[in-house]
Design a protein around this motif. Sequence first.
Motif, PDB file in Angstrom:
ATOM      1  N   LYS A   1    -109.029  37.592 -51.569  1.00 29.43           N
ATOM      2  CA  LYS A   1    -108.494  38.796 -50.936  1.00 29.43           C
ATOM      3  C   LYS A   1    -108.349  38.561 -49.442  1.00 29.43           C
ATOM      4  O   LYS A   1    -107.360  38.975 -48.824  1.00 29.43           O
ATOM      5  CB  LYS A   1    -109.457  39.945 -51.202  1.00 29.43           C
ATOM      6  CG  LYS A   1    -109.003  41.268 -50.628  1.00 29.43           C
ATOM      7  CD  LYS A   1    -109.955  42.354 -51.074  1.00 29.43           C
ATOM      8  CE  LYS A   1    -109.574  43.662 -50.426  1.00 29.43           C
ATOM      9  NZ  LYS A   1    -110.468  44.730 -50.854  1.00 29.43           N
ATOM     10  N   LYS A   2    -109.347  37.888 -48.859  1.00 31.46           N
ATOM     11  CA  LYS A   2    -109.316  37.643 -47.426  1.00 31.46           C
ATOM     12  C   LYS A   2    -108.099  36.813 -47.037  1.00 31.46           C
ATOM     13  O   LYS A   2    -107.504  37.022 -45.984  1.00 31.46           O
ATOM     14  CB  LYS A   2    -110.591  36.904 -47.039  1.00 31.46           C
ATOM     15  CG  LYS A   2    -110.789  36.758 -45.567  1.00 31.46           C
ATOM     16  CD  LYS A   2    -112.206  36.294 -45.289  1.00 31.46           C
ATOM     17  CE  LYS A   2    -112.346  35.937 -43.834  1.00 31.46           C
ATOM     18  NZ  LYS A   2    -113.672  35.404 -43.531  1.00 31.46           N
ATOM     19  N   ASN A   3    -107.740  35.888 -47.920  1.00 33.15           N
ATOM     20  CA  ASN A   3    -106.589  35.038 -47.615  1.00 33.15           C
ATOM     21  C   ASN A   3    -105.307  35.567 -48.219  1.00 33.15           C
ATOM     22  O   ASN A   3    -104.316  34.835 -48.301  1.00 33.15           O
ATOM     23  CB  ASN A   3    -106.854  33.616 -48.120  1.00 33.15           C
ATOM     24  CG  ASN A   3    -107.830  32.899 -47.219  1.00 33.15           C
ATOM     25  OD1 ASN A   3    -107.543  32.679 -46.057  1.00 33.15           O
ATOM     26  ND2 ASN A   3    -108.997  32.578 -47.754  1.00 33.15           N
ATOM     27  N   ASN A   4    -105.349  36.824 -48.646  1.00 28.56           N
ATOM     28  CA  ASN A   4    -104.143  37.483 -49.114  1.00 28.56           C
ATOM     29  C   ASN A   4    -103.519  36.808 -50.326  1.00 28.56           C
ATOM     30  O   ASN A   4    -102.305  36.639 -50.416  1.00 28.56           O
ATOM     31  CB  ASN A   4    -103.101  37.510 -47.982  1.00 28.56           C
ATOM     32  CG  ASN A   4    -102.363  38.813 -47.966  1.00 28.56           C
ATOM     33  OD1 ASN A   4    -102.699  39.721 -48.714  1.00 28.56           O
ATOM     34  ND2 ASN A   4    -101.342  38.899 -47.150  1.00 28.56           N
TER      35      ASN A   4
ATOM     36  N   ALA B   1    -101.468  40.492 -41.209  1.00 29.11           N
ATOM     37  CA  ALA B   1    -102.843  40.198 -40.837  1.00 29.11           C
ATOM     38  C   ALA B   1    -103.583  39.731 -42.071  1.00 29.11           C
ATOM     39  O   ALA B   1    -103.215  40.065 -43.200  1.00 29.11           O
ATOM     40  CB  ALA B   1    -103.515  41.434 -40.253  1.00 29.11           C
ATOM     41  N   LEU B   2    -104.626  38.944 -41.840  1.00 32.74           N
ATOM     42  CA  LEU B   2    -105.463  38.525 -42.952  1.00 32.74           C
ATOM     43  C   LEU B   2    -106.816  39.200 -42.824  1.00 32.74           C
ATOM     44  O   LEU B   2    -107.352  39.340 -41.727  1.00 32.74           O
ATOM     45  CB  LEU B   2    -105.651  37.003 -42.923  1.00 32.74           C
ATOM     46  CG  LEU B   2    -104.424  36.188 -43.308  1.00 32.74           C
ATOM     47  CD1 LEU B   2    -104.758  34.719 -43.322  1.00 32.74           C
ATOM     48  CD2 LEU B   2    -103.896  36.596 -44.653  1.00 32.74           C
ATOM     49  N   ASN B   3    -107.358  39.599 -43.948  1.00 33.71           N
ATOM     50  CA  ASN B   3    -108.640  40.270 -44.040  1.00 33.71           C
ATOM     51  C   ASN B   3    -108.598  41.693 -43.508  1.00 33.71           C
ATOM     52  O   ASN B   3    -109.601  42.235 -43.057  1.00 33.71           O
ATOM     53  CB  ASN B   3    -109.753  39.474 -43.329  1.00 33.71           C
ATOM     54  CG  ASN B   3    -111.121  39.838 -43.874  1.00 33.71           C
ATOM     55  OD1 ASN B   3    -111.260  40.190 -45.028  1.00 33.71           O
ATOM     56  ND2 ASN B   3    -112.132  39.771 -43.024  1.00 33.71           N
TER      57      ASN B   3
ATOM     58  N   ASP C   1    -104.192  30.366 -42.061  1.00 32.58           N
ATOM     59  CA  ASP C   1    -105.206  31.179 -42.720  1.00 32.58           C
ATOM     60  C   ASP C   1    -106.571  30.825 -42.129  1.00 32.58           C
ATOM     61  O   ASP C   1    -106.662  30.068 -41.176  1.00 32.58           O
ATOM     62  CB  ASP C   1    -105.157  31.004 -44.238  1.00 32.58           C
ATOM     63  CG  ASP C   1    -105.599  29.621 -44.672  1.00 32.58           C
ATOM     64  OD1 ASP C   1    -105.648  29.375 -45.879  1.00 32.58           O
ATOM     65  OD2 ASP C   1    -105.890  28.778 -43.788  1.00 32.58           O
ATOM     66  N   PHE C   2    -107.623  31.357 -42.692  1.00 34.84           N
ATOM     67  CA  PHE C   2    -108.925  31.253 -42.037  1.00 34.84           C
ATOM     68  C   PHE C   2    -109.419  29.817 -41.941  1.00 34.84           C
ATOM     69  O   PHE C   2    -110.005  29.417 -40.933  1.00 34.84           O
ATOM     70  CB  PHE C   2    -109.945  32.132 -42.752  1.00 34.84           C
ATOM     71  CG  PHE C   2    -109.734  33.580 -42.473  1.00 34.84           C
ATOM     72  CD1 PHE C   2    -109.106  34.389 -43.398  1.00 34.84           C
ATOM     73  CD2 PHE C   2    -110.116  34.126 -41.256  1.00 34.84           C
ATOM     74  CE1 PHE C   2    -108.886  35.725 -43.116  1.00 34.84           C
ATOM     75  CE2 PHE C   2    -109.897  35.462 -40.973  1.00 34.84           C
ATOM     76  CZ  PHE C   2    -109.276  36.263 -41.905  1.00 34.84           C
ATOM     77  N   SER C   3    -109.182  29.036 -43.013  1.00 36.07           N
ATOM     78  CA  SER C   3    -109.677  27.661 -42.928  1.00 36.07           C
ATOM     79  C   SER C   3    -108.896  26.873 -41.884  1.00 36.07           C
ATOM     80  O   SER C   3    -109.463  26.053 -41.160  1.00 36.07           O
ATOM     81  CB  SER C   3    -109.607  26.987 -44.292  1.00 36.07           C
ATOM     82  OG  SER C   3    -108.328  27.156 -44.839  1.00 36.07           O
ATOM     83  N   ASP C   4    -107.593  27.154 -41.764  1.00 42.73           N
ATOM     84  CA  ASP C   4    -106.809  26.496 -40.714  1.00 42.73           C
ATOM     85  C   ASP C   4    -107.325  26.907 -39.355  1.00 42.73           C
ATOM     86  O   ASP C   4    -107.533  26.088 -38.463  1.00 42.73           O
ATOM     87  CB  ASP C   4    -105.329  26.921 -40.793  1.00 42.73           C
ATOM     88  CG  ASP C   4    -104.659  26.408 -42.038  1.00 42.73           C
ATOM     89  OD1 ASP C   4    -103.669  27.028 -42.462  1.00 42.73           O
ATOM     90  OD2 ASP C   4    -105.137  25.385 -42.572  1.00 42.73           O
TER      91      ASP C   4
ATOM     92  N   GLU D   1    -114.102  38.839 -39.577  1.00 41.15           N
ATOM     93  CA  GLU D   1    -113.002  37.970 -39.135  1.00 41.15           C
ATOM     94  C   GLU D   1    -111.663  38.626 -39.330  1.00 41.15           C
ATOM     95  O   GLU D   1    -111.422  39.325 -40.320  1.00 41.15           O
ATOM     96  CB  GLU D   1    -113.008  36.670 -39.929  1.00 41.15           C
ATOM     97  CG  GLU D   1    -113.932  35.631 -39.365  1.00 41.15           C
ATOM     98  CD  GLU D   1    -113.669  34.278 -39.994  1.00 41.15           C
ATOM     99  OE1 GLU D   1    -114.220  34.037 -41.071  1.00 41.15           O
ATOM    100  OE2 GLU D   1    -112.886  33.515 -39.421  1.00 41.15           O
TER     101      GLU D   1
ATOM    102  N   ASP E   1     -96.706  28.891 -38.459  1.00 41.08           N
ATOM    103  CA  ASP E   1     -96.557  29.826 -39.564  1.00 41.08           C
ATOM    104  C   ASP E   1     -97.724  29.725 -40.529  1.00 41.08           C
ATOM    105  O   ASP E   1     -98.221  28.649 -40.792  1.00 41.08           O
ATOM    106  CB  ASP E   1     -95.287  29.454 -40.345  1.00 41.08           C
ATOM    107  CG  ASP E   1     -94.250  30.542 -40.245  1.00 41.08           C
ATOM    108  OD1 ASP E   1     -93.138  30.335 -40.743  1.00 41.08           O
ATOM    109  OD2 ASP E   1     -94.564  31.598 -39.665  1.00 41.08           O
TER     110      ASP E   1
ATOM    111  N   LYS F   1    -101.931  27.052 -50.661  1.00 38.28           N
ATOM    112  CA  LYS F   1    -101.998  26.979 -49.212  1.00 38.28           C
ATOM    113  C   LYS F   1    -101.007  25.960 -48.684  1.00 38.28           C
ATOM    114  O   LYS F   1    -100.443  26.136 -47.608  1.00 38.28           O
ATOM    115  CB  LYS F   1    -103.419  26.564 -48.830  1.00 38.28           C
ATOM    116  CG  LYS F   1    -103.658  26.558 -47.350  1.00 38.28           C
ATOM    117  CD  LYS F   1    -105.091  26.260 -47.097  1.00 38.28           C
ATOM    118  CE  LYS F   1    -105.168  25.327 -45.917  1.00 38.28           C
ATOM    119  NZ  LYS F   1    -106.361  25.529 -45.157  1.00 38.28           N
TER     120      LYS F   1
ATOM    121  N   LYS G   1     -93.906  29.011 -46.237  1.00 36.86           N
ATOM    122  CA  LYS G   1     -95.069  29.841 -45.936  1.00 36.86           C
ATOM    123  C   LYS G   1     -94.779  31.322 -46.064  1.00 36.86           C
ATOM    124  O   LYS G   1     -95.696  32.134 -46.020  1.00 36.86           O
ATOM    125  CB  LYS G   1     -95.554  29.553 -44.505  1.00 36.86           C
ATOM    126  CG  LYS G   1     -95.936  28.121 -44.263  1.00 36.86           C
ATOM    127  CD  LYS G   1     -97.247  27.753 -44.908  1.00 36.86           C
ATOM    128  CE  LYS G   1     -97.612  26.305 -44.599  1.00 36.86           C
ATOM    129  NZ  LYS G   1     -98.646  25.769 -45.438  1.00 36.86           N
TER     130      LYS G   1
END
Lengths: 208, 421
Positions: B147-150, A48-50, A123-126, A83, A120, B113, B118
């Motif tokens: 951090k949010k994007n690990n 998971a992210l965030n 991330d959030f921007s995607d 989010e 795969d 990114k 990946k």
Amino acid sequence: EERKRTEEKEKEEEEREMACMHDHSCEDHDCSSDWSLYKHIDLSKVSALNEAVPGSAKSVFKAWENRLNSSEGQLVSNEGDPELIVFIPFTSDVKIKGISIVGGADGTSPSKMRAFINRDGIDFSDAQSMQPVQEWDLVENLQGVLEYQTRYSRFQGVGNLTLHFPENFGGDTTQIHYIGLKGEATQLKRDAVANIVYELMPNPSDHK
Amino acid sequence: MVLEGFDFTDFLFDLIYQATMICIDNSEWMRNGDYSPNRFQAQADAVNLICGAKTQSNPENTVGVLTMAGKGVRVLVTPTSDLGKILACMHGLEIGGEMNLAAGIQVAQLALKHRQNKKQQQRIIVFGGGPVKYDKKVLEMIGRKLKKNNVALDVVDFGEEEDAKSEKLEALVAAVNSNDSSHIVHVPPGSNALSDVLISTPIFTGDGEGGSGFAAAAAAAAAGGVSGFDFGVDPNLDPELALALRVSMEEERARQEAAAKKAAEDASKGGEQSTSQDATMTENVAVAPSDTENKANDLMDDENALLQQALAMSMDDPATTAATRDTDMSEAAANDQDLALALQLSVQDSAKDQSSQTDMSNLLADQSFVSSILASLPGVDPNDPSVKDLLASMQSQSEVSLFLLHPEQKNNEDKAPNEDK
């Protein structure tokens, strides 16, 4: 006022189309076996992210009867940032009929859900820029009796599922206690072989 | 070269693949020499070491590099597992401008990114040498986004020591840190190389996973000649060799100083000294590992110069006997097998070296000088093949006839050969 009421009614009807109320006792059919896709999730690769606690995403995938039981932890987002993205890989390709989400109280339940399949590393921007396979408006579902149906034809050969929860009902963080998946598992595997050992010379003992 | 006592089974290959972006500070502040030789070079060495360690510890790891200063943030190489490509792009970097920390981190994040695999964990390593112009809030926001994007972040705080700089960088790392995956290391200026300090930090040892792998890989990379240590040999891995190299290096240095001193004076004994080294060398069959040979090659140029000086001196007073003018040198020859072998090698090679021949050919043009040199040597047998070879090779550079030894000289040279080959 009337308009407001009709709007509410329309919204309810919409939700009813998307959701299915379990207003029956579960002796008629076995809810537990319906929501058994969790058995086909590759838990070690769930990410998971965030999330506030790394690795906590795994705790939301369990049997239906344990959906309200948060003894093993829950998925909580970071402070001040509601989010969440949950990446769910499966051990074989599955067909997903429905999704159920149990959120937290006090506005910490997610209010929207966007699904992507077989991608795969989103991330959030995607997630924000991509068109999801399907998205839903969620309601607070603390008892876990709401089911969100999928457009089944789009969820036929799912090797992995990514769920993006962009907003919640006003809470500081987003909490998810349970994610239930309903559907069927096929025996097919979409990905290529995951672990490859390269050999210069064959060694029979390695192949036992 | 076999690293004795190095147990390769100590390598714990990370099963977690990493994609790393290294942000280099190539701002004007890097010209300062408070890290040896200068900040930029110390940083470059550290970067090379990190790249080597990461790529060695796991073949699926990838590393990329970008520069933060200059005309703007520029990605030199996107994450790749090809170490040669990474090291090549480190050449010819220009120093200038001011480092842009925020932009650097954001571009690094973008580069990560778009990594090919990946499944790799994302990590950014920032070398923060110059001052940080962004304020704490901005950096914390950047940290939270990472951090949010690990994405994990390692910061090397070196170079300029401003009031708030360390505080800002600490806040940045604290904002990114989740579960101890991100680290910050403060390296004050000093005699320790930047890379040496970093090897013991979590930046190299990882997050505890495969910790010994990185450290071992780093040690191997350094020992393999990525210049982490003085003589290319880790003192921990092979202390005797390291000690021998250090001793011989010091002896050599002392010898060179003495030779320089003699060159200034009007003495002749220098020539005998250097050739007396040859004699003792033939006796000392040093089984030197290849590192010594490499070191010997480095010494060769020095040897050429010394030999030239020695022969120049011998021209003035050829007849005097060999008094050990320079005790250091004779001690060195007697005591140090490595040095002896090194000198032997260098003399043999320098004999063939064209550049030194111009002077030597003039000096050796007069064969009487040569023979007198040899005459005064203790224990040198002119019939010794190695000596003959030496002369023969010198001969090729000047007229042949001049190098024939006069028969009458042989009596003087016929001393009891107390040295065996």
